[in-house]
Scaffold this motif. Structure first.
Motif: not given
Lengths: 55, 227
Positions: B191-214
């Motif tokens: 369950i802890l790992t799945s929480l990390i996965l959730l946070l990572l997915t949110i980070l990856e959404i941000a990274v996806a948008m930022i990398q396109a912009y950069v």
């Protein structure tokens, strides 16, 4: 790393440009704003009223 | 077993048909075409608002000559943004993890900015190779360094996007594998790992948008220097 496999490189490169230039750009062209032409005034001069021909 | 984690980045094929073409064409379906109506639907209005925002943001620091690049930069931004975000859905393939695609986009566009500068204002473009206020003994070394930095730009541009997205997808796969494997053994850790996965997915959404912009921002910066 499979990204370094050179077999699909040419196809991927060609496809990415074709799709970008022939599909995406025309679809977004009507939405891109342009500046107003530099030889045109930003404000139109108000016209005086004229007599309508049927009056 | 470890190396099979990279299998997700293999250019997908079905009976010899390259499926990367489908993955790249999919964003086209999500872009509405303007109708002949005066008031369009909500999706078109939303798209218009977003494109206006992007174009204004990109065109602000450019002079009038740079405004010719509005369409190419904005459509590149939209393409990369959509491909990156769609790749975060399960069981999708992200074409921007392919170094071939990113280099194909980065190299010609960088070269175009460079040639524009060298053709229209060669002195100013070459003048960027020596920053102002350099001490005289350092001039030869600095010119070499700046030239290297100039020539490595397309490689950096392509590899930056590839590496960021590849690393993100790899991390998501690793942590999700860990979550599933731990579920019967240690459920609380899972369950802890799945929480990390959730946070990572949110980070990856941000990274996806930022990398396109950069990517597009850096291209507009290279254009600024040369136009």
């Amino acid at each position: 790393m499979p990204q370094l496999n050179p077999t699909p490189w040419f196809l991927t490169m060609l496809l990415s440009w074709l799709i970008f230039a022939l599909l995406i750009q025309p679809k977004l062209l009507p939405f891109i704003p342009t500046n107003t032409p530099s030889n045109k005034l930003t404000q139109t001069t108000p016209t005086l009223s004229w007599n309508w021909p049927w009056t | 077993m470890n190396l099979s984690f990279f299998d997700q980045f293999m250019s997908p094929q079905l009976l010899g048909i390259p499926l990367i073409m489908l993955a790249m064409m999919f964003p086209t379906l999500l872009l509405p075409f303007p109708t002949t109506r005066w008031i369009t639907n909500r999706l078109s209005t939303l798209q218009l608002w977003f494109i206006h925002l992007t174009t204004k943001q990109l065109m602000l620091p450019l002079n009038k000559g740079g405004h010719k690049w509005a369409l190419i930069l904005t459509s590149l931004m939209m393409l990369l943004l959509m491909i990156n975000l769609l790749g975060l859905l399960p069981y999708t393939f992200t074409p921007t993890t392919q170094l071939s695609m990113n280099m194909a986009l980065a190299f010609p566009l960088w070269l175009a900015t460079l040639l524009t500068g060298l053709r229209n204002q060669p002195t100013t473009s070459l003048g960027h190779l020596l920053p102002e206020g350099t001490p005289t003994p350092l001039i030869p070394a600095l010119i070499l360094i700046e030239t290297t930095s100039l020539l490595i730009r397309p490689l950096a541009l392509g590899v930056r996007l590839t590496a960021n997205l590849t690393a993100g997808h790899l991390l998501i796969q690793l942590i999700s594998t860990a979550t599933i494997t731990l579920l019967p053994i240690l459920p609380t850790v899972s369950i802890l790992t799945s929480l990390i996965l959730l946070l990572l997915t949110i980070l990856e959404i941000a990274v996806a948008m930022i990398q396109a912009y950069v990517f597009v921002l850096l291209l507009s910066l290279y254009l600024q220097e040369n136009i």
